[in-house]
Design an enzyme around this catalytic site. Structure first.
Site, PDB file in Angstrom:
ATOM      1  N   GLU A  38       0.850  -1.203   0.000  1.00 49.08           N
ATOM      2  CA  GLU A  38       0.000   0.000   0.000  1.00 49.08           C
ATOM      3  C   GLU A  38       0.890   1.259   0.000  1.00 49.08           C
ATOM      4  O   GLU A  38       1.977   1.263   0.589  1.00 49.08           O
ATOM      5  CB  GLU A  38      -0.847  -0.040   1.286  1.00 49.08           C
ATOM      6  CG  GLU A  38      -1.771   1.128   1.518  1.00 49.08           C
ATOM      7  CD  GLU A  38      -2.529   1.006   2.860  1.00 49.08           C
ATOM      8  OE1 GLU A  38      -2.149   0.152   3.697  1.00 49.08           O
ATOM      9  OE2 GLU A  38      -3.490   1.766   3.061  1.00 49.08           O
ATOM     10  N   LYS A 109      -9.339   2.719  -2.161  1.00 44.71           N
ATOM     11  CA  LYS A 109      -9.654   2.034  -0.894  1.00 44.71           C
ATOM     12  C   LYS A 109     -11.007   2.477  -0.338  1.00 44.71           C
ATOM     13  O   LYS A 109     -11.240   3.679  -0.128  1.00 44.71           O
ATOM     14  CB  LYS A 109      -8.528   2.337   0.102  1.00 44.71           C
ATOM     15  CG  LYS A 109      -8.601   1.556   1.410  1.00 44.71           C
ATOM     16  CD  LYS A 109      -7.363   1.880   2.255  1.00 44.71           C
ATOM     17  CE  LYS A 109      -7.257   1.052   3.510  1.00 44.71           C
ATOM     18  NZ  LYS A 109      -6.009   1.329   4.259  1.00 44.71           N
ATOM     19  N   CYS A 142      -5.237  -3.139   2.235  1.00 44.54           N
ATOM     20  CA  CYS A 142      -5.025  -3.227   3.673  1.00 44.54           C
ATOM     21  C   CYS A 142      -6.302  -3.398   4.490  1.00 44.54           C
ATOM     22  O   CYS A 142      -6.911  -4.451   4.458  1.00 44.54           O
ATOM     23  CB  CYS A 142      -4.189  -2.035   4.140  1.00 44.54           C
ATOM     24  SG  CYS A 142      -3.291  -2.441   5.661  1.00 44.54           S
ATOM     25  N   VAL A 169      -0.780  -2.881  10.438  1.00 42.90           N
ATOM     26  CA  VAL A 169      -0.214  -2.666  11.770  1.00 42.90           C
ATOM     27  C   VAL A 169      -0.852  -3.607  12.796  1.00 42.90           C
ATOM     28  O   VAL A 169      -0.193  -4.019  13.748  1.00 42.90           O
ATOM     29  CB  VAL A 169      -0.337  -1.193  12.224  1.00 42.90           C
ATOM     30  CG1 VAL A 169       0.563  -0.313  11.397  1.00 42.90           C
ATOM     31  CG2 VAL A 169      -1.753  -0.669  12.165  1.00 42.90           C
TER      32      VAL A 169
HETATM   33  C1  ACM Z   1      -4.170  -0.034   6.965  1.00 43.29           C
HETATM   34  O1  ACM Z   1      -5.272  -0.069   6.426  1.00 43.29           O
HETATM   35  N1  ACM Z   1      -3.138   0.533   6.384  1.00 43.29           N
HETATM   36  C2  ACM Z   1      -3.969  -0.660   8.271  1.00 43.29           C
END
Ligand code: ACM
Length: 265
Positions: A38, A109, A142, A169
């Site tokens: 990402e 996203k 992510c 994370v």
């Molecule tokens: C994330 O969505 N970068 C944890």
């Protein structure tokens, strides 16, 4: 076909270092599909929106994408990469599908994580699947991992592989995506970054899963790596988990309804 997950530590405010790291990791390989983390052009943990803006590029005018196009041409490959995207005055946490000619696919996203909500607009491109010469590719980014509906939707739309650029994370996702691969009988490819930026440490362990939920490759927690495997993407076309159980046709939508129910119902 051969697929590679590229795991490294993108540097904030340093596009050139990121391009150099990507080129160096890819140099000895010959894959058909590369999946990168990402926000691979920009780094992740911006100090404010201006910092995110300064690290963003528009698709039409991106040094990052030009360089990835050249790599795609050189390798005769497709590349999926996280991309800090500027569209006029708006920013998106995006994923681009790049071939030798340019951007063949764009996903923005849908589910923004923590401070991303201060910098980025939520995705407005839906959940597209891109039919390429190497297979049907969907993209998620992510924290989208937390929403099984997104994976299901892409699989129902025919995605044979879901490429998943990540800067994880939390410690959960890498254990979950093999199950998404299994229940959707498609491949999932999470390319996660490593390293620390400010108060965030990223968890590495990039993971490729096959249609039976088997982990085909898994990265280390903290090393730069190019992780490669041969896969038969056509296996994702069979949705039978037993001779009499088709994971899509056996669904009971008459009971589930449209899932659009209030949380207190
Ligand atoms: C994330 O969505 N970068 C944890």
């Amino acid at each position: 076909m051969k697929i590679s997950l590229l795991q490294y530590a993108p540097q904030l405010n340093n596009l050139q270092a990121n391009l150099d790291a990507i080129s160096a990791l890819m140099a000895p390989s010959d894959s058909d599909l590369y999946v990168l983390p990402e926000l691979s052009n920009s780094g992740y943990n911006f100090i404010d929106r201006q910092n995110a803006f300064d690290n963003s590029e528009s698709i039409e005018d991106s040094i990052y994408i030009q360089r990835l196009m050249a790599l795609a041409k050189n390798k005769n490959a497709h590349i999926v990469s996280g991309f800090c995207e500027r569209d006029n005055d708006k920013l998106y946490n995006s994923s681009v599908l790049i071939n030798s000619e340019g951007v063949a696919g764009l996903y923005r996203k849908l589910h923004l994580f923590l401070n991303e909500k201060d910098y980025f607009e939520p995705g407005n491109k839906g959940l597209p699947v891109f039919d390429t010469p190497i297979g049907k590719i969907g993209m998620l980014i992510c924290f989208d991992w937390m929403f099984p509906e997104a994976w299901r939707t892409l699989a129902l739309k025919g995605a044979q592989i879901i490429a998943h650029p990540s800067n994880l994370v939390l410690p959960y996702c890498q254990g979950v995506t093999p199950s998404y691969a299994l229940v959707n009988r498609c491949y999932t490819a999470t390319a996660n970054r490593i390293g620390t930026e400010g108060d965030l440490t990223f968890t590495g362990q990039s993971v490729l899963s096959d249609i039976n939920g088997k982990v085909v490759i898994k990265g280390s927690k903290d090393e730069s790596q190019l992780l490669s495997a041969e896969i038969d993407i056509s296996l994702a076309d069979s949705k039978y988990v037993t001779a009499r159980n088709h994971v899509f046709e056996d669904r009971r939508n008459d009971v589930y309804g449209d899932l659009n129910i209030g949380t207190n119902d």
